[in-house]
Design a protein around this motif. Structure first.
Motif, mmCIF file in Angstrom:
data_model
loop_
_atom_site.group_PDB
_atom_site.id
_atom_site.type_symbol
_atom_site.label_atom_id
_atom_site.label_comp_id
_atom_site.label_asym_id
_atom_site.label_seq_id
_atom_site.Cartn_x
_atom_site.Cartn_y
_atom_site.Cartn_z
ATOM 1 N N ASP A 316 43.764 -8.230 -16.682
ATOM 2 C CA ASP A 316 44.835 -7.627 -15.881
ATOM 3 C C ASP A 316 45.464 -6.441 -16.603
ATOM 4 O O ASP A 316 45.676 -5.369 -16.028
ATOM 5 N N ARG A 317 45.796 -6.641 -17.861
ATOM 6 C CA ARG A 317 46.462 -5.586 -18.627
ATOM 7 C C ARG A 317 45.545 -4.385 -18.835
ATOM 8 O O ARG A 317 45.999 -3.242 -18.810
ATOM 9 N N LEU A 318 44.250 -4.668 -19.041
ATOM 10 C CA LEU A 318 43.315 -3.565 -19.253
ATOM 11 C C LEU A 318 43.160 -2.731 -17.984
ATOM 12 O O LEU A 318 43.127 -1.490 -18.036
ATOM 13 N N VAL A 319 43.093 -3.393 -16.838
ATOM 14 C CA VAL A 319 43.012 -2.657 -15.573
ATOM 15 C C VAL A 319 44.278 -1.835 -15.359
ATOM 16 O O VAL A 319 44.220 -0.661 -14.951
ATOM 17 N N ALA A 320 45.447 -2.434 -15.628
ATOM 18 C CA ALA A 320 46.712 -1.715 -15.440
ATOM 19 C C ALA A 320 46.789 -0.496 -16.357
ATOM 20 O O ALA A 320 47.219 0.592 -15.938
ATOM 21 N N GLU A 321 46.348 -0.659 -17.605
ATOM 22 C CA GLU A 321 46.419 0.444 -18.563
ATOM 23 C C GLU A 321 45.478 1.575 -18.162
ATOM 24 O O GLU A 321 45.849 2.758 -18.217
ATOM 25 N N LEU A 322 44.270 1.234 -17.745
ATOM 26 C CA LEU A 322 43.309 2.270 -17.385
ATOM 27 C C LEU A 322 43.614 2.885 -16.026
ATOM 28 O O LEU A 322 43.186 4.003 -15.738
ATOM 29 N N TRP A 380 41.005 -5.983 -6.914
ATOM 30 C CA TRP A 380 40.818 -7.215 -7.687
ATOM 31 C C TRP A 380 42.141 -7.751 -8.218
ATOM 32 O O TRP A 380 42.360 -8.964 -8.278
ATOM 33 N N ARG A 381 43.075 -6.876 -8.564
ATOM 34 C CA ARG A 381 44.320 -7.312 -9.197
ATOM 35 C C ARG A 381 45.208 -8.135 -8.277
ATOM 36 O O ARG A 381 46.070 -8.879 -8.755
ATOM 37 N N LEU A 389 38.608 -14.339 -11.843
ATOM 38 C CA LEU A 389 37.879 -14.775 -13.030
ATOM 39 C C LEU A 389 36.380 -14.923 -12.774
ATOM 40 O O LEU A 389 35.565 -14.622 -13.651
ATOM 41 N N ALA A 390 36.012 -15.404 -11.594
ATOM 42 C CA ALA A 390 34.598 -15.684 -11.318
ATOM 43 C C ALA A 390 33.694 -14.465 -11.535
ATOM 44 O O ALA A 390 32.640 -14.591 -12.176
ATOM 45 N N PRO A 391 34.049 -13.264 -11.036
ATOM 46 C CA PRO A 391 33.159 -12.112 -11.274
ATOM 47 C C PRO A 391 32.986 -11.775 -12.754
ATOM 48 O O PRO A 391 31.902 -11.354 -13.171
ATOM 49 N N LEU A 392 34.030 -11.982 -13.552
ATOM 50 C CA LEU A 392 33.924 -11.689 -14.984
ATOM 51 C C LEU A 392 32.968 -12.656 -15.666
ATOM 52 O O LEU A 392 32.118 -12.262 -16.472
ATOM 53 N N ILE A 393 33.094 -13.948 -15.353
ATOM 54 C CA ILE A 393 32.249 -14.951 -15.992
ATOM 55 C C ILE A 393 30.801 -14.794 -15.540
ATOM 56 O O ILE A 393 29.864 -14.896 -16.341
ATOM 57 N N GLU A 394 30.591 -14.531 -14.253
ATOM 58 C CA GLU A 394 29.229 -14.340 -13.756
ATOM 59 C C GLU A 394 28.614 -13.060 -14.335
ATOM 60 O O GLU A 394 27.413 -13.012 -14.612
ATOM 61 N N ALA A 395 29.435 -12.030 -14.523
ATOM 62 C CA ALA A 395 28.924 -10.793 -15.126
ATOM 63 C C ALA A 395 28.504 -11.035 -16.569
ATOM 64 O O ALA A 395 27.496 -10.490 -17.028
ATOM 65 N N TRP A 396 29.258 -11.862 -17.290
ATOM 66 C CA TRP A 396 28.902 -12.157 -18.687
ATOM 67 C C TRP A 396 27.542 -12.834 -18.759
ATOM 68 O O TRP A 396 26.733 -12.531 -19.650
#
Length: 718
Positions: A316-322, A380-381, A389-396
């Motif tokens: 969340d914080r990374l998306v907000a910062e970018l 997404w936010r 969370l699901a897209p992040l874990i599946e992407a990993w």
């Protein structure tokens, strides 16, 4: 029933998630270019990614199927396709099971289960007549490589006379005489199938079994039993101290294993053929069962919750910062030092992992030499935490890299441009091996124990690796296994997939595939919070995970300040002004925040900040203008402003000879010219410019959802 008809019928019998998994192995550009009517045939074509997903039982069954097909080809089995000449072979199921010796009930059941798994992957599928078709290119993918030498050729290319004498002596032949006679004697023995099998019967316990494992088509063994070779035609020599593996040394000394490159050896072609023809082919029906170590299930679940919430807050914080300030990409690759330092404050030592994950999930993208938030990332936010969370874990799980592993001192590459061989099979094999353990048991291997290992592998690692390599034999392609495994475990722990060396419920769901991750997250994570604690220091704190509605409200009026188990937002004059810019009044914002405040009311200081900021809001106004029209005189300006045909441009006079339009410049130019005017476009310096086609930022489609939709169409489950 012909091949294509049986294929289409089989696809309709599958679960859409299984078909989507097969689709994901196809290159994106190929999938986009193939016509819908030819897609089933393309699906049944072997791609390297598909073979990397096989377990050892499936690999053994495929090797046996190819062997059966090669010995009994169909009259019309060969044809040309878009991919070149392929063997469209079929095998009889009874013959196939007999070839691997699956006659007992337990072995037969395991073989049929592996056959069913291969059917779901469209590598083998039923023909309706008691047999199975092989996927296009499967025979070619498994068949012997062109470079695998025969016995005589291998002896000529690889050895000088002293090595030939040593082999002859080990085979019981006369080691004296000329080279030609010695080599002819060795060739006679090793090209006689019965003498090869008799020789293996005399081998030490376990050596013959090891040799049969090497009969896989084109299998190459990494070994240190030879020295020499190289680029200048130097012949090979037996290493005086041996390889350290008695089985390898025994085979090499008798010519059953020959070098083909430095530290690489194969079975000569005739030897491998004799072993395949003279014995039941190997079938590793079931994975090894590591003993593992006991773990507390409750602790695993609790630690997984903490890790998942921390991961979500970091993202969340990374998306907000970018979103506020994209990160610049250097010409040489990677982020600038300044941006790396800025973003490391959010992600800690794992910036590269988060960037790779979020680019792979489609939340971030590289645009104009910047890493910026993608359209999907903005939406997404405001989704619920399980959907985020699901897209992040599946992407990993599908990352071709191990981003947390940086083996050299060079700066990390631009996200999406790094690759570690066999990283995906290693990750999948690790999860499968841990998920196969019963609840309450872990693999006993921690990242810290691997880091502290000084040459020798710590306890339990050997057992875990044996199970891992059964589930994904392709993981053997990892060049530096110990550090790559250590960093894979580290990433799994950061994402709540593995805790204390045990698979969490989310890790088990990921290992099972088929879109099970969202439900596992919903079962594991606590309900999303709908209220925040507002304090007089202008902060709002959420214990746990903020729900989508609460996240949207807080992000509107405040700035995200910290993550972790308790996330906080801070209200400032700037953040309140941003909310007022949306058209809301001070009363609107007070009511909105009161609705999500714990207790239903706000501290007096918070309400005062909102109302004080609102009093000065809007005293200076700007006018949005897509295009400014500078007219030659006031009469022309009045003419344009009053022209009925130009009403769609929304022209508004701000001075005698100046008009504003909310429409973009390209639209204004086109409309004016269509009504007989001849406007000229100017740049910021007043110089005339040629017309340029405008660009429109469109949404980036979600590849996973596209594949699932296509899979539903193919299976008739629309």
């Amino acid at each position: 029933m012909d091949r294509l008809t049986s294929l289409e019928r089989h696809i309709r019998s599958l679960d859409p998630d299984d078909v989507a998994c097969v689709l994901s192995a196809l290159p994106s550009d190929l999938l986009e270019s193939v016509e819908r009517r030819t897609l089933p045939e393309v699906l049944a074509t072997v791609f390297p990614e598909t073979l990397e997903r096989l377990d050892l039982a499936e690999m053994d069954l495929i090797a046996a199927a190819v062997d059966v097909a090669e010995h009994a080809p169909s009259p019309d089995s060969h044809r040309l396709s878009f991919f070149g000449p392929v063997n469209d072979a079929r095998v009889d199921e009874a013959v196939l099971l007999s070839r691997i010796g699956a006659t007992a009930d337990g072995e037969r059941e395991a073989a049929l289960a592996a056959l069913e798994r291969l059917g779901r992957k469209l590598l083998l599928w039923p023909d309706g007549k008691g047999g199975h078709h092989l996927a296009s290119g499967l025979v070619e993918a498994i068949a012997p490589e062109v470079g695998v030498p025969g016995v005589d050729d291998a002896l000529t290319r690889s050895y000088n006379l002293p090595e030939l004498r040593r082999i002859a002596l080990a085979l019981g032949l006369d080691p004296t005489g000329r080279r030609a006679a010695i080599q002819a004697g060795i060739t006679t023995v090793l090209t006689d199938p019965q003498r090869v099998l008799d020789l293996l019967e005399q081998a030490p316990p376990g050596t013959a079994e090891f040799a049969y494992r090497l009969t896989g088509r084109g299998a190459v063994l990494g070994t240190y039993c030879f020295e020499g070779g190289g680029l200048f035609g130097e012949k090979f020599r037996f290493r005086p101290e041996g390889s350290g593996d008695p089985d390898t040394d025994w085979l090499a000394e008798r010519g059953l294993l020959v070098p083909v490159a430095p530290e690489r050896a194969v079975l000569p072609r005739e030897v491998a053929d004799a072993m395949r023809d003279g014995a039941v082919m190997r079938f590793s029906a079931r994975p090894p069962s590591p003993a593992g170590v006991p773990v507390q299930e409750r602790n695993v679940a609790e630690q997984a919750q903490v890790a998942l919430i921390a991961a979500l807050n970091t993202a969340d914080r990374l998306v907000a910062e970018l979103a506020e300030r994209p990160a610049a990409v250097r010409k040489s690759g990677g982020l600038t030092v300044r941006d790396r330092k800025r973003l490391t404050g959010i992600t800690g030592d794992h910036l590269q992992l988060w960037l790779e994950l979020m680019v792979a999930a489609g939340l971030l993208e590289q645009r104009d030499r910047q890493i910026a938030v993608a359209p999907r990332g903005a939406r997404w936010r405001v989704r619920e935490h399980t959907e985020r969370l699901a897209p992040l874990i599946e992407a990993w799980s599908a990352l071709p890299d191990v981003p947390s592993w940086q083996p050299d001192e060079r700066d990390p590459a631009t996200p999406g441009e790094s690759f570690v061989p066999a990283a995906v099979p290693l990750r999948e094999g690790l999860l499968a091996a841990l998920a196969a353990l019963p609840p309450g048991r872990g693999g006993g291997v921690l990242r810290q124990s691997l880091d502290d290992a000084d040459g020798d592998l710590p306890p339990h690692v050997g057992e875990l690796l044996e199970a891992l390599l059964w589930h994904r034999p392709a993981a053997a392609g990892v060049e530096e296994l110990t550090p790559v495994l250590a960093h894979t475990l580290e990433e799994a722990e950061l994402l709540g997939v593995v805790v204390h060396g045990a698979a969490t419920p989310v890790g088990r769901a990921l290992a099972g595939g088929g879109g099970r991750v969202p439900q596992a997250l919903a079962d594991l994570l606590p309900a999303a919070e709908s209220t925040a604690y507002f304090q007089g220091d202008m902060t709002a704190t959420v214990t746990g995970t903020a729900g989508a509605e609460l996240q949207e409200v807080l992000s509107l009026v405040a700035d995200r300040e910290s993550g972790g188990h308790a996330a906080s937002w801070r209200l400032t004059a700037g953040s309140v002004r941003r909310a007022l810019d949306t058209g809301r009044t001070a009363d609107d914002l007070v009511a909105l925040l009161s609705g999500v405040a714990s207790g239903g009311s706000l501290p007096q200081t918070v309400e005062y900040l909102i109302r004080d900021t609102a009093r000065g809001h809007g005293r200076v106004r700007t006018i949005a203008a897509g295009c400014v029209l500078a007219c030659a005189d006031a009469a022309l300006a009045r003419e344009l402003a009053g022209h009925r045909g130009l009403r769609a441009l929304g022209l508004r006079a701000v001075a005698d000879t100046v008009l504003l339009s909310p429409e973009p410049e390209a639209t204004v130019l086109a409309v004016l010219r269509s009504h007989g005017y001849a406007p000229v476009a100017e740049d910021s310096d007043g110089a005339a410019v040629v017309d340029r086609a405008g660009t429109v930022d469109g949404d980036v489609p979600d590849r996973r959802e596209e594949l699932r939709a296509l899979a539903r169409e193919l299976t008739g489950r629309v």
